[in-house]
Write an enzyme that holds these catalytic residues in place. Structure first.
Site, PDB file in Angstrom:
ATOM      1  N   SER A 145      51.323  41.339  44.285  1.00 42.00           N
ATOM      2  CA  SER A 145      50.100  41.671  45.009  1.00 42.00           C
ATOM      3  C   SER A 145      50.397  41.774  46.499  1.00 42.00           C
ATOM      4  O   SER A 145      51.224  41.028  47.032  1.00 42.00           O
ATOM      5  CB  SER A 145      49.029  40.607  44.771  1.00 42.00           C
ATOM      6  OG  SER A 145      47.908  40.822  45.609  1.00 42.00           O
ATOM      7  N   TYR A 158      45.639  32.368  45.158  1.00 40.58           N
ATOM      8  CA  TYR A 158      46.116  33.602  44.527  1.00 40.58           C
ATOM      9  C   TYR A 158      47.300  34.174  45.293  1.00 40.58           C
ATOM     10  O   TYR A 158      48.327  34.552  44.706  1.00 40.58           O
ATOM     11  CB  TYR A 158      44.981  34.623  44.446  1.00 40.58           C
ATOM     12  CG  TYR A 158      45.406  35.977  43.946  1.00 40.58           C
ATOM     13  CD1 TYR A 158      45.668  36.191  42.594  1.00 40.58           C
ATOM     14  CD2 TYR A 158      45.531  37.060  44.812  1.00 40.58           C
ATOM     15  CE1 TYR A 158      46.059  37.435  42.124  1.00 40.58           C
ATOM     16  CE2 TYR A 158      45.919  38.307  44.355  1.00 40.58           C
ATOM     17  CZ  TYR A 158      46.178  38.495  43.008  1.00 40.58           C
ATOM     18  OH  TYR A 158      46.563  39.725  42.548  1.00 40.58           O
TER      19      TYR A 158
END
Length: 267
Positions: A145, A158
């Site tokens: 990501s 995250y």
């Protein structure tokens, strides 16, 4: 000959979004694709779509927070097809509550790491013995990501979990490269999918469009095309790499978007 002809590929989290894009492109290039996730009805719909396009796919249940389901997925795939050539670790849970450092509880932190880091690690650990049996090794592709590219205002756990995926990619590549097992990480930018399009605010789209180098948002196929390359024999000298597929978002200094608003090149 198709680029993934007769290869067996597992794509986790392939019942929606980016995972579907990867799986369909793999199948179009000749791979036998295992669609997996928690939603059997959606998974079977992907299998049916691939079959209608002339590809081969099957569905297998998997929950990234349940290690027994991960091991069963890997073992059952190897038993069914006789080998595993490709593993794409795409499954992750962005829906879990996340926030600033002072807002997170240890339970929130642990839940996100269990889904997004622990599950990826265990999937790799389970698939390694099968790839070690292959004469041609295998290709492991982790979907990372852009959240791991730098600090931000939220999504702390995250981002940290995905940063861990970056390092896990490089450790795996180094430790198993001599056995012809490659491991790379693809970090998507803003990818607009049929599932998330209605939930992405226009203001957010505008911010990204003002900062990326190209003139459109990303789509699942953009990630899929990079994964096809990394899964194919064309990339057998590419390993340990963290590849951004983000329209150039992370290729420039952070002030570019604001200077563009001012119609200025610099201060």
């Amino acid at each position: 000959m198709k680029r993934l002809n007769e290869k067996v590929a597992i794509v986790t989290g392939s019942t929606s979004g980016i995972g579907i894009g990867i799986a369909r492109l793999f199948a179009s290039e000749g791979a036998k694709v295992v669609i997996c996730g928690r939603r059997e009805e959606k998974g079977q719909a992907v299998v049916d779509k691939i079959a209608s396009e002339g590809g081969e796919a099957s569905y297998h249940f998997m929950d990234m927070t349940d290690t027994s389901s991960i091991k069963k997925l890997i073992d059952d795939t190897a038993e069914k097809y006789g080998k595993i050539d490709i593993l794409v670790n795409n499954a992750a849970n962005m829906g879990l509550k996340d926030g600033r450092v002072d807002e997170l509880t240890l339970e929130m932190w642990d839940a996100i790491f269990q889904s997004d880091m622990r599950g990826t690690f265990y999937s790799i650990q389970c698939v390694l013995p099968y790839m070690q049996k292959n004469e041609t090794g295998g290709s492991i592709i982790n979907i990372g990501s852009m959240a791991s590219c730098g600090g931000d205002l939220g999504s702390t756990a995250y981002a940290c979990a995905k940063a861990g995926v970056n390092m896990l990619t490089q450790y795996t590549a180094l430790q198993y490269g001599k056995q012809k097992i490659r491991c790379n990480c693809v970090r998507p930018g803003l990818i607009v999918t049929p599932e998330n399009e209605a939930r992405v605010p226009q203001a957010l789209k505008d911010i990204f469009l003002n900062n990326i180098a190209v003139d459109r948002y990303g789509c699942p196929e953009d990630i899929g095309h990079m994964c096809v390359y990394l899964a194919s024999d064309e990339s057998n000298y590419v390993t340990g790499q963290i590849v951004n597929v983000d329209g150039g978002l992370n290729s420039h200094v952070s002030t570019v978007g604001e200077f563009k608003k001012l119609n200025s090149r610099t201060w």
